[in-house]
Scaffold this active site. Structure first.
Site, PDB file in Angstrom:
ATOM      1  CG  HIS A  72      51.355 -15.990   1.003  1.00 11.81           C
ATOM      2  ND1 HIS A  72      50.004 -16.147   0.882  1.00 11.81           N
ATOM      3  CD2 HIS A  72      51.550 -14.697   1.354  1.00 11.81           C
ATOM      4  CE1 HIS A  72      49.405 -15.000   1.140  1.00 11.81           C
ATOM      5  NE2 HIS A  72      50.328 -14.104   1.420  1.00 11.81           N
ATOM      6  CE1 TYR A 201      42.870 -23.043  -3.426  1.00 13.21           C
ATOM      7  CE2 TYR A 201      44.748 -22.481  -2.053  1.00 13.21           C
ATOM      8  CZ  TYR A 201      44.116 -22.474  -3.281  1.00 13.21           C
ATOM      9  OH  TYR A 201      44.740 -21.903  -4.366  1.00 13.21           O
ATOM     10  N   PRO A 293      40.425 -22.047 -11.656  1.00 11.68           N
ATOM     11  CG  PRO A 293      39.121 -20.338 -10.756  1.00 11.68           C
ATOM     12  CD  PRO A 293      39.062 -21.448 -11.723  1.00 11.68           C
ATOM     13  CE  LYS A 297      50.242 -24.752 -10.603  1.00  8.63           C
ATOM     14  NZ  LYS A 297      50.822 -23.797  -9.654  1.00  8.63           N
ATOM     15  CE1 TYR A 385      47.781 -23.145  -4.858  1.00 12.22           C
ATOM     16  CE2 TYR A 385      49.479 -21.838  -3.774  1.00 12.22           C
ATOM     17  CZ  TYR A 385      48.176 -21.979  -4.232  1.00 12.22           C
ATOM     18  OH  TYR A 385      47.278 -20.952  -4.087  1.00 12.22           O
TER      19      TYR A 385
HETATM   20  C1  LIG Z   1      38.268 -14.436 -11.732  1.00 13.85           C
HETATM   21  C2  LIG Z   1      39.577 -15.016 -12.188  1.00 13.85           C
HETATM   22  C3  LIG Z   1      40.526 -15.381 -11.227  1.00 13.85           C
HETATM   23  C4  LIG Z   1      41.755 -15.924 -11.641  1.00 13.85           C
HETATM   24  N1  LIG Z   1      42.670 -16.276 -10.683  1.00 13.85           N
HETATM   25  C5  LIG Z   1      43.886 -16.734 -11.064  1.00 13.85           C
HETATM   26  C6  LIG Z   1      44.929 -16.999 -10.113  1.00 13.85           C
HETATM   27  O1  LIG Z   1      44.763 -16.824  -8.892  1.00 13.85           O
HETATM   28  N2  LIG Z   1      46.140 -17.411 -10.567  1.00 13.85           N
HETATM   29  C7  LIG Z   1      46.378 -17.570 -11.909  1.00 13.85           C
HETATM   30  O2  LIG Z   1      47.520 -17.944 -12.277  1.00 13.85           O
HETATM   31  N3  LIG Z   1      45.414 -17.337 -12.835  1.00 13.85           N
HETATM   32  C8  LIG Z   1      44.181 -16.913 -12.461  1.00 13.85           C
HETATM   33  N4  LIG Z   1      43.234 -16.604 -13.409  1.00 13.85           N
HETATM   34  C9  LIG Z   1      43.556 -16.792 -14.817  1.00 13.85           C
HETATM   35  C10 LIG Z   1      44.352 -15.623 -15.358  1.00 13.85           C
HETATM   36  O3  LIG Z   1      43.698 -14.412 -15.084  1.00 13.85           O
HETATM   37  C11 LIG Z   1      44.533 -15.832 -16.869  1.00 13.85           C
HETATM   38  O4  LIG Z   1      45.072 -17.106 -17.079  1.00 13.85           O
HETATM   39  C12 LIG Z   1      45.429 -14.759 -17.474  1.00 13.85           C
HETATM   40  O5  LIG Z   1      44.756 -13.539 -17.544  1.00 13.85           O
HETATM   41  C13 LIG Z   1      45.896 -15.181 -18.870  1.00 13.85           C
HETATM   42  O6  LIG Z   1      46.571 -14.124 -19.506  1.00 13.85           O
HETATM   43  P1  LIG Z   1      46.484 -13.927 -21.074  1.00 13.85           P
HETATM   44  O7  LIG Z   1      47.330 -12.745 -21.361  1.00 13.85           O
HETATM   45  O8  LIG Z   1      46.750 -15.209 -21.745  1.00 13.85           O
HETATM   46  O9  LIG Z   1      44.954 -13.614 -21.372  1.00 13.85           O
HETATM   47  P2  LIG Z   1      44.089 -12.346 -20.954  1.00 13.85           P
HETATM   48  O10 LIG Z   1      44.454 -11.853 -19.607  1.00 13.85           O
HETATM   49  O11 LIG Z   1      42.660 -12.736 -21.191  1.00 13.85           O
HETATM   50  O12 LIG Z   1      44.519 -11.237 -21.992  1.00 13.85           O
HETATM   51  C14 LIG Z   1      44.115 -11.262 -23.337  1.00 13.85           C
HETATM   52  C15 LIG Z   1      44.068  -9.846 -23.854  1.00 13.85           C
HETATM   53  O13 LIG Z   1      43.708  -9.858 -25.222  1.00 13.85           O
HETATM   54  C16 LIG Z   1      42.743  -8.852 -25.447  1.00 13.85           C
HETATM   55  N5  LIG Z   1      41.965  -9.229 -26.630  1.00 13.85           N
HETATM   56  C17 LIG Z   1      40.952 -10.120 -26.722  1.00 13.85           C
HETATM   57  N6  LIG Z   1      40.492 -10.173 -27.971  1.00 13.85           N
HETATM   58  C18 LIG Z   1      41.231  -9.294 -28.698  1.00 13.85           C
HETATM   59  C19 LIG Z   1      41.197  -8.897 -30.044  1.00 13.85           C
HETATM   60  N7  LIG Z   1      40.317  -9.399 -30.916  1.00 13.85           N
HETATM   61  N8  LIG Z   1      42.077  -7.971 -30.455  1.00 13.85           N
HETATM   62  C20 LIG Z   1      42.983  -7.434 -29.600  1.00 13.85           C
HETATM   63  N9  LIG Z   1      43.034  -7.771 -28.307  1.00 13.85           N
HETATM   64  C21 LIG Z   1      42.160  -8.687 -27.840  1.00 13.85           C
HETATM   65  C22 LIG Z   1      41.949  -8.803 -24.167  1.00 13.85           C
HETATM   66  O14 LIG Z   1      41.254  -7.583 -23.985  1.00 13.85           O
HETATM   67  C23 LIG Z   1      43.043  -9.002 -23.130  1.00 13.85           C
HETATM   68  O15 LIG Z   1      43.627  -7.792 -22.712  1.00 13.85           O
HETATM   69  C24 LIG Z   1      42.003 -16.090 -13.033  1.00 13.85           C
HETATM   70  C25 LIG Z   1      41.049 -15.729 -13.991  1.00 13.85           C
HETATM   71  C26 LIG Z   1      39.842 -15.191 -13.578  1.00 13.85           C
HETATM   72  C27 LIG Z   1      38.821 -14.805 -14.631  1.00 13.85           C
END
Ligand SMILES: Cc1cc2nc3c(=O)[nH]c(=O)nc-3n(C[C@H](O)[C@H](O)[C@H](O)COP(=O)(O)OP(=O)(O)OC[C@H]3O[C@@H](n4cnc5c(N)ncnc54)[C@H](O)[C@@H]3O)c2cc1C
Length: 395
Positions: A72, A201, A293, A297, A385
């Site tokens: 986009h 938006y 969200p 980011k 953005y």
């Molecule tokens: C509805 C929604 C919409 C979003 N939209 C956007 C967007 O448009 N753009 C954007 O950039 N971000 C967005 N986000 C945020 C984005 O999804 C997160 O920032 C991203 O998932 C972060 O990745 P992570 O790997 O740090 O954490 P997570 O994706 O939470 O991964 C953590 C992992 O650790 C595992 N875990 C947890 N506890 C344990 C444990 N004790 N032992 C072993 N494993 C464990 C979990 O199961 C998971 O698989 C959104 C979030 C949500 C909820």
């Protein structure tokens, strides 16, 4: 068992880190408490910054992203019944965002991990980190009913906001900055062809709404609701009714309606843990910070954290230098706080807050009128953005 880097969590942060390390010849073990299918099917983020896309391509995991991702070059800001286009590429010297579901990124990374043959254990239980202050921290966990132990040189806490790594850090060694928001997002995935090629938006008197998509056949829509809203209070018909009220514009544009295949309410939170390191435990991604969200980011911050961490670990193993590792928290937090600032600005510019008056709404409309009429203001939105550059050069 011993590994160089023990990674807790197979979300975007953990999987990206594992692959970056593997490319640098550094061994890791990833442990994840959910199943492979659960992790792949979890629908979350969908907007990738230019830098995240570039990183995935450089890492050799961007083939499907380049084929199926929707690039986009702009987005719309809609208010008072009119959409206003913001040309991201024109304002940023050609940068853009790509819509590609987080679950697709995760799937590509799991496939890439499998191809390396390095350890990735799903459905482990009772994960605990030990001896983080020592040179031999360790992770214990249960797998197939047996207790296992991995000693590591370093541990990466990539286990998200509800994980165990951050709470394992002694209280005196970490500080939290937090803000709860007085609304959440009701989100749906619908089998309906997107009626706009770019995100829209909307700031409406009834509250914020966001039109987005996951593919040429799937629309992803959100609107602002109270934080404790029960999704069972919303029939599909009522959801579409509210979407159309908030999103439809005077020129006749509106989202296409189709079967709702998934729906839910997500509360909104801003959170930062400082520092992002304790001894040989490094926090990355949502385990260290959460943004609302609105600015898209979260996933992108996770990608930058692990890029810095992988670079620091590579410097440690190749040159025996801890220069980047020592500065890891500072380098990441500088960018994290700028993302917090931007996400907060987008949120308060586009949402309606409880208790606001008609005066506040008129002021908000004037803000948006200024934003969409000033090249300087649009440039500020655009460069944030598509993603701010990292302030430091990494090896
Ligand atoms: C509805 C929604 C919409 C979003 N939209 C956007 C967007 O448009 N753009 C954007 O950039 N971000 C967005 N986000 C945020 C984005 O999804 C997160 O920032 C991203 O998932 C972060 O990745 P992570 O790997 O740090 O954490 P997570 O994706 O939470 O991964 C953590 C992992 O650790 C595992 N875990 C947890 N506890 C344990 C444990 N004790 N032992 C072993 N494993 C464990 C979990 O199961 C998971 O698989 C959104 C979030 C949500 C909820």
């Amino acid at each position: 068992m011993h590994t160089q880097v023990g990674i807790i969590g197979a979300g975007p942060a953990g999987l990206l880190l594992g692959h970056l390390l593997s490319l640098k010849g550094i061994d890791s073990v990833i442990v994840e408490n959910r199943s492979r299918d659960y992790v792949i099917e979890r629908v979350r983020a969908g907007v990738l910054e230019q830098g995240t896309v570039d990183l995935l391509i450089q890492m050799g995991v961007g083939e499907r992203l380049q084929r199926e991702g929707l690039r986009h070059q702009g987005l719309y800001i809609s208010f008072a019944g009119q959409r206003h286009h913001i040309d991201l590429a024109d304002l940023t010297g050609g940068k853009a965002i790509t819509v590609y579901g987080q679950n697709e990124v995760v799937k590509d990374l799991i496939d890439a991990r499998a191809a390396t043959g390095r350890a990735l254990h799903f459905e482990v239980g009772h994960v605990v980190v030990h001896d983080m202050e020592s040179n031999r921290p360790k992770i214990t966990f249960e797998r197939d009913g047996r207790e296992e132990q991995v000693t590591c040189d370093f541990i990466a806490g990539c286990d998200g906001f509800h994980g165990i790594c951050r709470p394992s850090i002694p209280e005196h060694a970490i500080k939290f900055y937090e803000r709860e928001h007085p609304f959440g997002w009701l989100g749906i995935l619908a089998e309906a062809a997107p009626s706009s090629e770019e995100l829209v938006y909307t700031c409406h008197q009834r509250g914020f709404a966001l039109f987005s998509m996951r593919s040429p056949k799937i629309t992803r829509l959100y609107f602002q609701v109270p934080p404790e809203e029960d999704i069972d209070n919303w029939s599909d018909g009522a959801i579409w009714d509210e979407m159309l009220k908030r999103m439809s514009t005077r020129d006749g544009w509106k989202p296409n309606i189709g079967p709702v295949v998934q729906k839910g309410v997500t509360p909104m939170r801003s959170f930062v843990a400082e520092p992002m390191r304790y001894g040989r435990l490094f926090l990355a991604g949502d385990s260290a910070h959460i943004v609302p969200p609105t600015g898209a980011k979260g996933l992108n911050l996770a990608a930058t954290d692990v890029m810095v961490l992988a670079s620091g670990l590579a410097e440690y193993y190749t040159r025996n230098s801890t220069r980047v590792l020592d500065d890891y928290s500072e380098i990441c937090l500088r960018r994290v706080w700028k993302a917090q600032r931007f996400s907060w600005w987008m949120t308060q510019t586009l949402h309606r807050f409880p208790g606001e008056t008609e005066f506040d709404y008129r002021r908000q409309l004037a803000d948006l009128d200024y934003l969409t009429g000033s090249r300087a203001a649009m440039t500020s939105l655009a460069e944030n953005y598509v993603g701010l550059p990292l302030d430091v050069a990494l090896a």
